[in-house]
Every structure is written in C-alpha cells, then in structure tokens.
Design an enzyme around this catalytic site. Structure first.
Site, PDB file in Angstrom:
ATOM      1  N   THR A  14     -12.988 -14.295 -22.615  1.00 25.26           N
ATOM      2  CA  THR A  14     -13.649 -13.126 -23.213  1.00 25.26           C
ATOM      3  C   THR A  14     -15.131 -13.074 -22.863  1.00 25.26           C
ATOM      4  O   THR A  14     -15.639 -12.061 -22.375  1.00 25.26           O
ATOM      5  CB  THR A  14     -13.487 -13.169 -24.749  1.00 25.26           C
ATOM      6  OG1 THR A  14     -12.098 -13.290 -25.031  1.00 25.26           O
ATOM      7  CG2 THR A  14     -14.035 -11.938 -25.414  1.00 25.26           C
ATOM      8  N   ILE A 137     -27.155 -12.664 -31.430  1.00 25.84           N
ATOM      9  CA  ILE A 137     -28.423 -12.726 -32.185  1.00 25.84           C
ATOM     10  C   ILE A 137     -29.341 -13.774 -31.535  1.00 25.84           C
ATOM     11  O   ILE A 137     -28.936 -14.916 -31.363  1.00 25.84           O
ATOM     12  CB  ILE A 137     -28.163 -13.124 -33.659  1.00 25.84           C
ATOM     13  CG1 ILE A 137     -27.187 -12.159 -34.328  1.00 25.84           C
ATOM     14  CG2 ILE A 137     -29.475 -13.195 -34.434  1.00 25.84           C
ATOM     15  CD1 ILE A 137     -26.743 -12.610 -35.717  1.00 25.84           C
ATOM     16  N   GLY A 188      -7.268  -9.630 -34.303  1.00 20.21           N
ATOM     17  CA  GLY A 188      -7.864 -10.439 -33.235  1.00 20.21           C
ATOM     18  C   GLY A 188      -9.186 -11.064 -33.624  1.00 20.21           C
ATOM     19  O   GLY A 188      -9.880 -11.644 -32.795  1.00 20.21           O
ATOM     20  N   GLU A 191      -8.541 -16.702 -34.863  1.00 18.68           N
ATOM     21  CA  GLU A 191      -7.703 -17.353 -33.865  1.00 18.68           C
ATOM     22  C   GLU A 191      -6.313 -17.580 -34.457  1.00 18.68           C
ATOM     23  O   GLU A 191      -6.144 -17.575 -35.684  1.00 18.68           O
ATOM     24  CB  GLU A 191      -8.283 -18.740 -33.519  1.00 18.68           C
ATOM     25  CG  GLU A 191      -9.732 -18.732 -33.108  1.00 18.68           C
ATOM     26  CD  GLU A 191      -9.930 -18.167 -31.714  1.00 18.68           C
ATOM     27  OE1 GLU A 191      -8.974 -18.203 -30.914  1.00 18.68           O
ATOM     28  OE2 GLU A 191     -11.026 -17.662 -31.441  1.00 18.68           O
ATOM     29  N   LYS A 206     -22.463 -24.803 -35.654  1.00 12.66           N
ATOM     30  CA  LYS A 206     -23.640 -23.966 -35.375  1.00 12.66           C
ATOM     31  C   LYS A 206     -24.850 -24.445 -36.175  1.00 12.66           C
ATOM     32  O   LYS A 206     -25.980 -24.446 -35.682  1.00 12.66           O
ATOM     33  CB  LYS A 206     -23.318 -22.504 -35.687  1.00 12.66           C
ATOM     34  CG  LYS A 206     -22.253 -21.927 -34.731  1.00 12.66           C
ATOM     35  CD  LYS A 206     -21.664 -20.628 -35.246  1.00 12.66           C
ATOM     36  CE  LYS A 206     -20.636 -20.039 -34.286  1.00 12.66           C
ATOM     37  NZ  LYS A 206     -19.852 -18.945 -34.871  1.00 12.66           N
TER      38      LYS A 206
HETATM   39  N1  HSE Z   1     -15.061 -17.640 -34.262  1.00 10.40           N
HETATM   40  C1  HSE Z   1     -16.440 -17.272 -34.433  1.00 10.40           C
HETATM   41  C2  HSE Z   1     -16.574 -16.384 -35.650  1.00 10.40           C
HETATM   42  C3  HSE Z   1     -17.028 -16.517 -33.285  1.00 10.40           C
HETATM   43  O1  HSE Z   1     -15.583 -16.004 -36.295  1.00 10.40           O
HETATM   44  O2  HSE Z   1     -17.702 -16.055 -35.975  1.00 10.40           O
HETATM   45  C4  HSE Z   1     -17.508 -17.370 -32.167  1.00 10.40           C
HETATM   46  O3  HSE Z   1     -18.523 -18.251 -32.562  1.00 10.40           O
END
Ligand code: HSE
Length: 436
Positions: A14, A137, A188, A191, A206
């Site tokens: 993606t 961001i 979508g 996951e 993060k």
């Molecule tokens: N899976 C992450 C989210 C996006 O739902 O924010 C990619 O970091």
C-alpha cells in the site's frame, strides 16, 4: 551539483505503491523544491503483479532486494516491507553501503532502533522515519527540528487509527467492541489479525519512537506499559459521558523528575480537551514544550498517499543534504551521539493519576462505606460517586471517580475490595488524565 537523486524502493504494498504514485504525480513540485529530479531507479517486490498494476517498466522492477541495496545508481533506499526480517538486514546492508535509508517500519525501530541508529552513525548514512508515527503527520520532523528548542514536558498521542475508529463508533452508536471490530475489518481499516492495533502494541511501537527522540534516551517497546481496548464496554463509555469524559486509547510520555513515564492504555479524557475530539481513523499528537506550550498535530495516520507524503518528505530532506555534499546535519535520533543518556522508565506501579472504578456490588446498606473505607486506607480520595436506581439484594454498578492516586495503592485496594463478599464481579478500572 548532482542533477538527480536515484531512489530504490523495497516493498510495493500500500505505502510503496503510494510512493511510486506520489513521485510521479508530484514530480514537478518536488523537483522545484529540490532543484533536482528524484528518479525511481529500482523497485523490488516478490509479487510481480504489484509492479504490473503500477505499470513499472522491466528496467525498474526486480524481485531481488539486493538489486536495490547494491545498486551504484541508487542514492537513497526506501524500505517499506515492514516486519523485522528481512527488513532489518536490508536496512543494515544499505547503511553499510553508505546509502541513506527511509523507512516506515515502526515495529522494527521500536525493537531494534538502537542498532539501526548506531549503524547510521557508524556509516554516516542517515535514516528517515517520518512515516513510522502518525502516517502523514510530520511529528518526527517537528520534534527533531520544529520544536528542538524545547524541553518536551509531555506527549499525548492518539496514534492508532483502527482503535480510534472502534472507540468512536462505540461512543457514537453505543455498540459493542466485537461488532465494530468486524465492521472495521470489512472496511479494511483493521488487519485480519488486528491484535497489534486493538491491544495497544502498534501505538506502543510508535510511542517508543517518539519518546526516544523527544527525550534523547534509548527507550524500546518492551519498556512501555501497554493495554488495549478489547475489554472496553459500552456501559463504561456511557458512564464516562455522564461524568463529562471520553475514552481514548492514549499513548502517553512524560518526563518527571528525571524519569520517563511511557504508557499506552484506554484513558478517560475531559470531553472538552482538544485531543478528546479527535475521532474516527484520524490521529493526533499533543505535545507540550516548555517554551512552546501545547501544540497539537492532527491528520491521517495511515493510508497510501498520507504515508507516502511522509516517506517522500524524508527523501527530499536527505536529498537536500546529498545535493549540498553534506551529511549528519540532523542527528538520526535527534540528539547528538554521546549526548543521549539512558533514563529510567517509571514502573506503572509508581504512576499517579485519577481513576475511574466501576464496582459490581450487592445493593445492601453499608456497601459504599466498605468500599470507601478501603480506598481511604490506601490513600485514595473519592471525587464523585454514581449509583443509578436500586435493586435490593442484587448486584448493581457503583461508579467511583477518584482524585489523583498512586497505581500501586489502587491495585492493593482493589484486590481487597474484589475479595469482599458484597462484590460480585471484578472491578473495572480506567485511568483518567486531566486535573487532579
Ligand atoms: N494500523 C495503523 C493504525 C496504521 O490503525 O493506525 C499504520 O500505522
């Protein structure tokens, strides 16, 4: 001065596809800003159909990542395959070859960031990771440059769009977690295996990156206390609303007396806080600097083009240095090598905040005084209590909001309270941010 920058891309999923599109669609503005062309020299992916869908020529597409890493015409390697292996080997090999790397790989940086940062310093090749936190961001650039003059006091992040979407739907529509999760999968957003998103692992990855560069300390994912949203019930969301709060999955980092607080968990926030209003799949990072005060960075935390925007911004930043024949201008981990120091991370037991507690108690005279007595003996002061209706002889919810209390005391008190014969279910606890 070079007239062009050669790019090699590993991963055409993606985000990788978004990068190919963005380099093509915005080639004009990119070259005007840079004063040079950015050219995609090679793109590697095991799945040839992805290259076909992007109409990549046979000269550009390869199945072999080594054609990118060892290519003398490539100035910058972009790694977008995610995961630990072989992404780590690809990045380390590229750095060893002196090639700057751009990556969105938050899980890898949160687990092996120090090894990658050390290799970057050793081989004098920068690593850009703007896309690893908050999608499009520009929070990494803000911390490394825009607010570099500040001591950063605290960071509050809604940095997982999937869980924010689920909590928003549960709040707005009164629905159950499982029901909204199924919808998020169908749309979508989540996951097929949504564990990393809903159990707080993705935002903890993060947060490790943010805390690392905000405080100049080698903090990793295992240092971060992590709880997800899968146990949140609509009734707790309703009580939160009644008390003037919203529940968000918050990533929190604070520097307090030389120690770092770093935690991810469902958090009740006063509903008038700006960050409490961040809904749906959107992300936001609210940062408090000593000179700046509060600032909030809001936008799309995922998706092909927003994330590609962050990837290509790193490409442009690194290209500027390449074109000027410079490197190492901005330290990879924000602080100069040697000026980073290991700070201890506060164990969750020592954290102090307010608490929401929902007891399930028999509706008998004296029950509340038993609960409040135990709380009081553990130095936990009550700020408000809700009990709706009455049902003599059966269990009813009693909701207590406390003033600031220490987690260790809360755990001890709840172990005692949950052992009382008038308590018929495990007490629900949610941490609260805001004024004590
Ligand atoms: N899976 C992450 C989210 C996006 O739902 O924010 C990619 O970091």
């Amino acid at each position: 001065m070079k007239s062009g920058i050669g790019i090699g891309l590993i991963g055409l999923g993606t985000v990788g596809s978004g990068v190919v599109k963005l380099l093509g669609e915005n080639a004009g503005v990119i070259s005007r800003r840079l004063g040079a062309e950015v050219m995609l020299v090679k793109a590697a992916d095991l799945d040839a159909s992805r290259a076909k869908a992007l109409k990549l020529s046979k000269d550009i597409y390869t199945k072999n990542a080594d054609d990118v890493i060892n290519n003398p015409d490539i100035d910058i390697v972009i790694e977008l395959i995610g995961g630990y292996r072989p992404a780590k080997e690809f990045i380390l090999s590229a750095l060893k070859n002196g090639k700057p790397v751009v990556t969105a790989n938050k899980a890898l940086l949160a687990m092996h960031g120090e090894e990658i940062f050390s290799a970057s310093e050793k081989y004098g090749a920068p690593v850009g990771f703007e896309a690893s936190v908050g999608g499009g961001i520009p929070i990494i650039g803000a911390i490394k440059q825009g607010i570099a003059a500040n001591n950063i006091q605290s960071i509050y992040g809604i940095i997982n769009g999937t869980s924010n979407y689920i909590l928003t739907k549960m709040t707005d529509e009164g629905r159950e977690f499982d029901d909204v999760l199924d919808e998020a999968k169908a749309l979508g957003y989540a996951e097929a295996d949504p564990t990393f998103d809903v159990e707080g692992i993705d935002p903890a990855h993060k947060l490790a990156i943010l805390a690392n560069i905000a405080y100049g300390t080698p903090i990793n994912f295992p240092d971060i206390y992590t709880e997800g949203i899968s146990n949140i019930l609509p009734e707790d969301i309703r009580y939160a609303r009644e008390l003037g709060f919203k529940i968000k999955l918050l990533a929190i980092a604070k520097l307090k007396d030389g120690e770092i607080e770093a935690r991810v968990h469902p958090t009740m926030l006063p509903e008038d806080y700006l960050i409490a209003k961040v809904d749906g799949v959107f992300n936001a990072i609210y940062v408090v600097g000593d000179a700046l005060g509060p600032a909030m960075f809001y936008g799309r935390g995922a998706g092909d083009m927003p994330t590609a925007s962050a990837v290509v911004s790193d490409v442009i930043d690194i290209s500027r240095d390449i074109l000027c024949g410079k490197s190492g201008r901005t330290p990879v981990a924000s602080f100069r090598k040697g000026n980073r120091k290991k700070l201890s991370v506060m164990p969750i037991d020592k954290v102090r905040c307010r608490y929401y507690m929902r007891f399930t108690a028999l509706d008998h005279p004296g029950v509340l005084s038993k609960i409040s007595g135990i709380l009081g003996r553990h130095d936990i002061s009550i700020s408000s209590v809700i009990q709706h209706g009455r049902d003599a002889g059966s269990a009813v919810p009693i909701v207590v909001m406390t003033h600031g209390a220490v987690e260790r005391n809360v755990r001890k008190a709840l172990a005692k309270i949950d052992g009382l014969d008038v308590i018929s279910a495990k007490t629900v606890v949610i941490r609260v941010e805001g004024e004590e």
